[in-house]
Structure formats: C-alpha cells, structure tokens
Design an enzyme around this catalytic site. Structure first.
Site, PDB file in Angstrom:
ATOM      1  N   LYS A 116     -10.247  -9.151 -12.106  1.00 54.66           N
ATOM      2  CA  LYS A 116     -10.703  -8.459 -10.863  1.00 54.66           C
ATOM      3  C   LYS A 116     -12.067  -8.524 -10.805  1.00 54.66           C
ATOM      4  O   LYS A 116     -12.335  -8.939  -9.427  1.00 54.66           O
ATOM      5  CB  LYS A 116     -10.123  -7.129 -10.853  1.00 54.66           C
ATOM      6  CG  LYS A 116      -8.455  -7.121 -10.670  1.00 54.66           C
ATOM      7  CD  LYS A 116      -8.042  -5.928 -10.564  1.00 54.66           C
ATOM      8  CE  LYS A 116      -6.502  -5.573 -10.483  1.00 54.66           C
ATOM      9  NZ  LYS A 116      -5.715  -6.322 -11.433  1.00 54.66           N
ATOM     10  N   LYS A 158      -9.379   0.640 -12.636  1.00 52.79           N
ATOM     11  CA  LYS A 158      -8.476  -0.415 -12.774  1.00 52.79           C
ATOM     12  C   LYS A 158      -9.097  -1.361 -13.995  1.00 52.79           C
ATOM     13  O   LYS A 158     -10.232  -1.888 -14.046  1.00 52.79           O
ATOM     14  CB  LYS A 158      -8.654  -1.228 -11.477  1.00 52.79           C
ATOM     15  CG  LYS A 158      -8.252  -0.148 -10.096  1.00 52.79           C
ATOM     16  CD  LYS A 158      -8.592  -0.951  -8.898  1.00 52.79           C
ATOM     17  CE  LYS A 158      -7.519  -2.149  -8.613  1.00 52.79           C
ATOM     18  NZ  LYS A 158      -7.551  -2.471  -7.318  1.00 52.79           N
ATOM     19  N   GLY A 164       0.365  -4.536 -11.468  1.00 57.86           N
ATOM     20  CA  GLY A 164       1.584  -3.843 -11.540  1.00 57.86           C
ATOM     21  C   GLY A 164       1.301  -2.719 -11.849  1.00 57.86           C
ATOM     22  O   GLY A 164       2.156  -1.607 -12.191  1.00 57.86           O
ATOM     23  N   GLY A 165       0.130  -1.968 -11.431  1.00 54.99           N
ATOM     24  CA  GLY A 165      -0.358  -0.621 -11.469  1.00 54.99           C
ATOM     25  C   GLY A 165      -0.745  -0.248 -13.027  1.00 54.99           C
ATOM     26  O   GLY A 165      -0.883   0.898 -13.328  1.00 54.99           O
ATOM     27  N   HIS A 208      -1.373  -0.554   2.062  1.00 55.99           N
ATOM     28  CA  HIS A 208      -1.716  -1.718   1.270  1.00 55.99           C
ATOM     29  C   HIS A 208      -0.893  -3.141   1.878  1.00 55.99           C
ATOM     30  O   HIS A 208       0.315  -2.972   2.138  1.00 55.99           O
ATOM     31  CB  HIS A 208      -0.794  -1.561  -0.096  1.00 55.99           C
ATOM     32  CG  HIS A 208      -0.776  -2.670  -1.028  1.00 55.99           C
ATOM     33  ND1 HIS A 208      -0.945  -2.624  -2.368  1.00 55.99           N
ATOM     34  CD2 HIS A 208      -0.919  -4.039  -1.199  1.00 55.99           C
ATOM     35  CE1 HIS A 208      -0.711  -3.871  -3.137  1.00 55.99           C
ATOM     36  NE2 HIS A 208      -0.744  -4.614  -2.100  1.00 55.99           N
ATOM     37  N   HIS A 234       1.808   3.371  -8.100  1.00 51.59           N
ATOM     38  CA  HIS A 234       1.159   1.839  -7.807  1.00 51.59           C
ATOM     39  C   HIS A 234       2.106   0.708  -8.037  1.00 51.59           C
ATOM     40  O   HIS A 234       1.804  -0.205  -7.897  1.00 51.59           O
ATOM     41  CB  HIS A 234      -0.108   1.826  -8.719  1.00 51.59           C
ATOM     42  CG  HIS A 234      -1.055   2.746  -8.604  1.00 51.59           C
ATOM     43  ND1 HIS A 234      -1.726   3.055  -7.823  1.00 51.59           N
ATOM     44  CD2 HIS A 234      -1.553   3.617  -9.705  1.00 51.59           C
ATOM     45  CE1 HIS A 234      -2.763   4.067  -8.115  1.00 51.59           C
ATOM     46  NE2 HIS A 234      -2.417   4.502  -9.137  1.00 51.59           N
ATOM     47  N   GLU A 274      -4.158  -9.789  -1.565  1.00 51.95           N
ATOM     48  CA  GLU A 274      -4.006  -8.339  -1.380  1.00 51.95           C
ATOM     49  C   GLU A 274      -5.086  -7.550  -0.691  1.00 51.95           C
ATOM     50  O   GLU A 274      -6.371  -7.929  -1.285  1.00 51.95           O
ATOM     51  CB  GLU A 274      -3.391  -7.443  -2.494  1.00 51.95           C
ATOM     52  CG  GLU A 274      -2.066  -8.319  -3.190  1.00 51.95           C
ATOM     53  CD  GLU A 274      -1.367  -7.594  -4.043  1.00 51.95           C
ATOM     54  OE1 GLU A 274      -1.771  -6.313  -4.332  1.00 51.95           O
ATOM     55  OE2 GLU A 274      -0.555  -8.119  -4.777  1.00 51.95           O
ATOM     56  N   ARG A 296       0.449 -16.580  -7.655  1.00 56.85           N
ATOM     57  CA  ARG A 296       1.985 -16.995  -7.809  1.00 56.85           C
ATOM     58  C   ARG A 296       2.902 -16.595  -6.701  1.00 56.85           C
ATOM     59  O   ARG A 296       2.602 -15.926  -5.858  1.00 56.85           O
ATOM     60  CB  ARG A 296       2.648 -16.202  -9.231  1.00 56.85           C
ATOM     61  CG  ARG A 296       2.091 -14.824  -9.054  1.00 56.85           C
ATOM     62  CD  ARG A 296       2.753 -13.742 -10.056  1.00 56.85           C
ATOM     63  NE  ARG A 296       2.596 -12.481 -10.204  1.00 56.85           N
ATOM     64  CZ  ARG A 296       2.862 -11.835  -9.460  1.00 56.85           C
ATOM     65  NH1 ARG A 296       3.793 -11.827  -8.435  1.00 56.85           N
ATOM     66  NH2 ARG A 296       2.480 -10.395  -9.575  1.00 56.85           N
TER      67      ARG A 296
END
Length: 645
Positions: A116, A158, A164-165, A208, A234, A274, A296
C-alpha cells in the site's frame, strides 16, 4: 481462445468461472484439497485433480502443484479467481515460465500495487489523489506514534501488505496507539508474512466507493463504480452499483482517476481501484482519495455485470487469449441498479463468529442471482472462508432493486448452520440505508437493532412441534392418525437456551391443535397446504434433533431428548470453551491467576481471524486445559475457573 483452462481456486468463484468458460466452449479443470473432493466446483468441472491437504498451505497455495496439474491436463491457461494465489507475482512468473498464460495482470503490475505504501507513492505520481498519511519505511514504534500525532487523530493503522480488513486498526486517541499497533503488526505478520504498517487519516464520515477497471496492458476503461460502504469490521456486507448520490461530474472524475491508475502500471485484465470518499456533505469531485488497487476480480463483481450487461470473466478470457479490449469507454453505459448481499455461516449475536456445519437444507429464490460453491449436504469447513452464497438482485431503480433484495433474502432457506441471513434482511429493510444514507459506520451505529434474533410466535412454534412429531406428512396418509388418534403428546423444544413446552392433540391426519404456553393454534391441512389459524404455514425442514421453520429468515428449534437433558444438567458454567474449531494462538491464563470479568484469557485463530476469549466473571483460574499451538474442536474446554463461594 483457449481450449482448456485450470481454475486455481475453490468455492463460488471457481463455479462462477466454470459457468462462463462452459458457455464459451472452453474446457475446465478444477483442483481440490482433501476436504473438497466432493465440492460443487469439482462436480461442475470437466476434470479435477487432487492437490493436497485441507489447509490452504497444503493445497490451494501450492503453486507448484497447481502448475503441474495444468500441465498434466493440457490446460493452456490458469484462472486464479480471487484470494489464495490471485495476487501473488511469484506465482504469475512461475505460470509464465511453465509456458502457460496467467489470466490476470502481469507480475510487475501486481507488485506495483501489492504494498500500500509504494502504491500510494506511485498513484501520487500518476495524479491520483491519495489520503493524507505516513507511508514510509521507518517502522519504529516511537516514529509511527509521532507520525500519527502529526496526521491528527483519529487515524487508521493498516498493514502495507494487507487486505480484507486484516492488520487494520482504528485509533481514536494517542493513549491507545501502542496497543493497536502491536495488535495490527501481529495480525499482519500472521496473515501476510509482513508486519510493516502505514498510517492514514481516518475520514469521519467515510464511504467506500470503488471503480471497476479493465485493461489490455496498454489501454484501460472503467465500468463505473460500486458502493461498498456497508461494512462491519472492515468486511463488506452488502454492495451496490451504481453508488447512491453519485453525480455525472464525480463519476467522470473517479472513473478518469481509476483509468489513470490502471494505465500507469500497464494493467491487463479485471481490477478494482478503491477510493475512500468523504460523505459528510454529498459527493464532490475533490472529496475522494485512493486507498488501494485490487489486482484481481472482486467478490462483488456481479453488481457491475448486472448494470452493464458485461460478463467480466468472459472479458478476462478474451483479453488473456490476446484480444484487445472488447469495448471502448463510450460503448459502456449503466442500466438500472443492483445489490449483492454476502450470505455467511456466522453467528451474528455472538459477534459474527464464523460457523461450521453441514448444510442440511439450502434453497435460493427464483428471480435472484445466487453465486454459490455449496449445495445441500455440503459441509462448511473450518479451513476456508465460510461464505455460503452471494445473492444479487437488479431493478430499474435503486428502490426496486433493494425491495427485490429484501424479498430474495426473506425467501432464502438455509438449515444446518447459523447464518447472517436475518442480519442481511434487517440491513435490506433499514430505513437509512433505503434512503441512501450510506457510510462505513452505519452498521456499528445501529448494530443492536440489526442483530436482534427473530422471535418465533406461537404459530411458528406449533409448526415446529408438528414437524418434530412427524405429523406433516402426505395428505390423506392415515399412519400418523392411527398412531396418534384421540391422544395428546407433550413435547419440549429448545430455542435460545430456553425450553418451550407444547401440548399436541391430534384430531385427524389433517388436523391438530397445538398449545404453546397458553395459546392454542389450530393446524389444518386444506387443499394440500397446512394452515395455522387460517394462515398459510411456511416451509419446514427436520434434520436429526433440529427443526427449522423458514419464517423470519429461518427459525431453528432443538428437539429436546430428556436423557441428554439430564446428562447435561450438571455442566460446569465456569468452563471457558472454544466457540468454534480452531488453533489456540495464545494462552494468557495460568493456574492460580486472579482474573476479572472481561479479561482476555486466550486467543483462538479460526477462519483466518483471531478471536479473544474473555473471562465471564471475576475469579481464580483453577486449570488450564489447552496450550498455545493446540488444534481444538468446537466446545472444547480450554480454561476452568474455581467455583464461586
């Protein structure tokens, strides 16, 4: 086009890929673990190969075994689905080194978006707006705490390799930062093998919204947006497309930013960009920021397919086989509105704990798309994600599509495991959600109202009693009447840890009176249908010692065996048990230790998540019955407290 492809995945996404490939005349090869030998995706495939044990590391994460299976079956390409190896660049390179085609982006593109922090820096260079935060390499605790202070609380910690949180924690004040950081690092290391984190400003009223992109390695288009704001922990719960309140101006700005992101890394195939969006004052062209790119196909891709008429898996196969983009941006348009609800085996009142069990009954309603990897009789295993299905509805307007979703959820029938079906139904009928008041905090704000367990009425309870006694058989059959005529029977059902006593008086094969507490329900079969006090009875399923009445999203009753009840009467309430099968990740209790109610005594790892087991009361630990590293079954005794005086 390929003659044969191998699907390197399981469950509903493997079945989904097979559906489209079959329509295109492409032969499909499935792979499976020990516990998936009889799975739905295996039965659907033209050929299936066993690749290892139940744990993902022993099967679906074994890239070498998957590639060998593709070569052995003559497959020319591998579709990764999502999860497992779908975003593993080393696997992509191994596939290509074996002379096969990876149906997805290049290893270079996956690496560019895999971390990220690096992805955000790349997006800044491409002119894509990013959330204020710290994405640096320095990971010392003091340095990260200082960066959080600089950004300003609240902040999000994060995992840089996350998804996936997992490895994500919200920190609202400085005093909580150190504990949250330690917890995030631990979870990130377990899930991704990388405990590095980044810190971002937390948007107070976040939405989101993500944009579906598709590229051919040189050019890209977007297929509009999806709103995935309805989340808990999340994790996405219900997704929709398009986003409520979206304007043409903001859609154009977000779509252009997403295309810039895809083209900046030479993206090929289906991907999702996102964005975190400030929803406090309506959507604005300057009020969205890049979060991450999923390289993906996404779980929620069906809502995009519903509003665009595009089969994204077909596009994946076509582009991977060498074709150019199947459409230009100006060829794409939105028609209507769509919703997707994720149906899981999980115990909502107990904090959404993942559940296992055998699906003794499973039926989806007509008129809704149900993407599923299971059938009645299949087992929800502790080794994989406990998703049962994705229910998708479409309509000309948001209101119509949402009403269709609510109806589809009310008509879905599941027995054999607890599910989140009632929770989804409550969300679909939530007034604020129906009005488009959507943000990521909605579920948390209204959680108590959303997780209320359906309360059976006298009619539902009476029907369960009749089913338990075998009195709902074929019309005109007189066996039951011969056995029960002119007799009464007392039956005990169990619901939410409470006993319900029923008195049943059989009048004929087609008529009974059932008294529940002080209420008597008249059950009559008229024209082949049972009616309860002149109301049409819902469907019912009986499996072993359980009756499920398919009203209010499914109401489950236990049939009490007096002998078992007597044996259980002496059960020790001071014993802390495993609520599900899993691995004892950590044990924080020792014999003789004084504990207070709410203290964390152990950590259980199950369904890819960590669950804390807390002391139910103040007391002294009498005995520790399991150690860290032990694999335990549901209900296994882990810790015993001393008896209270």
């Amino acid at each position: 086009m390929f003659d044969t492809i191998l699907i390197a995945n399981r469950g509903e996404i493997a079945a989904r890929v097979i559906d489209t490939a079959r329509k295109m005349g492409v032969r499909c090869v499935a792979v499976h673990s020990d516990v998936d030998a009889d799975a739905r995706h295996v039965a659907m495939a033209d050929e299936a190969l066993h690749i290892g044990g139940a744990a993902p590391a022993d099967s679906y994460l074994r890239g070498d075994a998957i590639i060998a299976a593709a070569q052995a079956t003559g497959a020319q390409a591998i579709h990764p689905g999502y999860g497992f190896l779908s975003e593993n660049p080393d696997f992509v390179e191994a596939v290509e080194a074996a002379g096969l085609t990876f149906i997805g982006p290049s290893a270079k593109a996956i690496r560019a978006m895999g971390l990220k922090d690096a992805a955000k820096a790349l997006m800044e260079e491409a002119g894509v707006p990013v959330v204020p935060g710290y994405h640096g390499a320095e990971q010392a605790t003091d340095h990260l705490a200082a960066q959080a202070e600089k950004i300003g609380y609240p902040v999000l910690i994060k995992a840089v390799a996350g998804g996936g949180g997992k490895g994500m924690r919200l920190v609202e004040r400085a005093g909580d930062f150190a504990d949250a950081l330690e917890s995030a690092r631990s979870e990130a290391a377990k899930a991704f093998g990388n405990d590095a984190v980044l810190i971002e400003k937390f948007i107070e009223h976040p939405r989101h919204i993500e944009v579906q992109v598709f590229g051919d390695g040189a050019n890209a288009v977007h297929l509009f947006e999806r709103d995935c704001s309805l989340q808990r922990r999340h994790q996405k719960v219900i997704e929709e497309a398009p986003a409520p309140g979206m304007t043409d101006e903001v859609r154009a700005a977000m779509g252009a930013a997403a295309v810039r992101a895809a083209e900046a890394i030479g993206y090929s195939g289906a991907g999702t960009v996102e964005f975190i969006v400030d929803g406090s004052g309506g959507l604005r062209a300057d009020g969205f920021w890049f979060m991450e790119m999923n390289t993906r196909l996404q779980v929620e891709h069906p809502v995009t397919e519903a509003i665009t008429g595009v089969d994204l898996v077909e596009w994946q196969l076509r582009v991977a086989s060498g074709e150019a983009l199947p459409a230009r941006q100006e060829d794409l348009a939105i028609t209507g509105h769509a919703f997707e609800a994720r149906l899981y085996a999980e115990d909502v009142p107990k904090g959404f704990l993942p559940a296992t069990g055998t699906l003794t009954h499973l039926r989806f309603p007509p008129g809704a798309r149900a993407d599923t990897g299971v059938r009645a009789g299949d087992e929800i295993s502790p080794f994989y994600d406990p998703m049962i299905a994705k229910l998708v509805t479409h309509g000309p307007t948001r209101d119509v599509a949402l009403r269709r979703l609510a109806t589809a959820l009310s008509q879905t029938q599941v027995a054999g495991t607890v599910t989140n079906l009632a929770f989804l139904g409550a969300l679909a009928r939530h007034e604020g959600f129906a009005a488009g008041e959507v943000d990521t905090g909605l579920i948390a704000r209204d959680l108590d109202a959303l997780v209320v367990t359906p309360a059976p009425g006298a009619r539902e309870t009476a029907l369960a009693g009749l089913a338990a006694l075998g009195l709902l058989g074929a019309e005109g059959r007189d066996i039951g009447f011969a056995l029960w005529a002119r007799s009464a029977r007392t039956l005990i059902l169990r619901r939410d840890e409470e006993d319900i006593t029923l008195r049943v008086r059989v009048l004929s094969a087609d008529a009974s009176d059932v008294t529940v507490d002080e209420t008597t329900v008249e059950a009559r079969r008229v024209g082949g249908r049972w009616r309860l006090d002149d109301h049409v009875a819902p469907e019912v399923a009986v499996t072993g010692d359980t009756v499920t009445v398919f009203a209010q999203y499914g109401i489950e009753f236990g049939i009490v065996d007096p002998l078992i009840r007597a044996a259980a009467a002496g059960a020790d309430s001071a014993v802390i048990e495993a609520p599900m099968p899993g691995l004892v990740k950590a044990m924080h209790a020792e014999a003789g230790q004084a504990v207070s109610a709410g203290d964390r005594l152990a950590v259980l790892e199950a369904m890819k998540m960590e669950h804390s087991l807390l002391a139910p009361r103040d007391g002294i630990v009498a005995e520790v019955l399991a150690q860290a590293g032990a694999q335990v079954a549901a209900g296994a005794a882990l810790i015993r407290l001393e008896e209270e005086d």
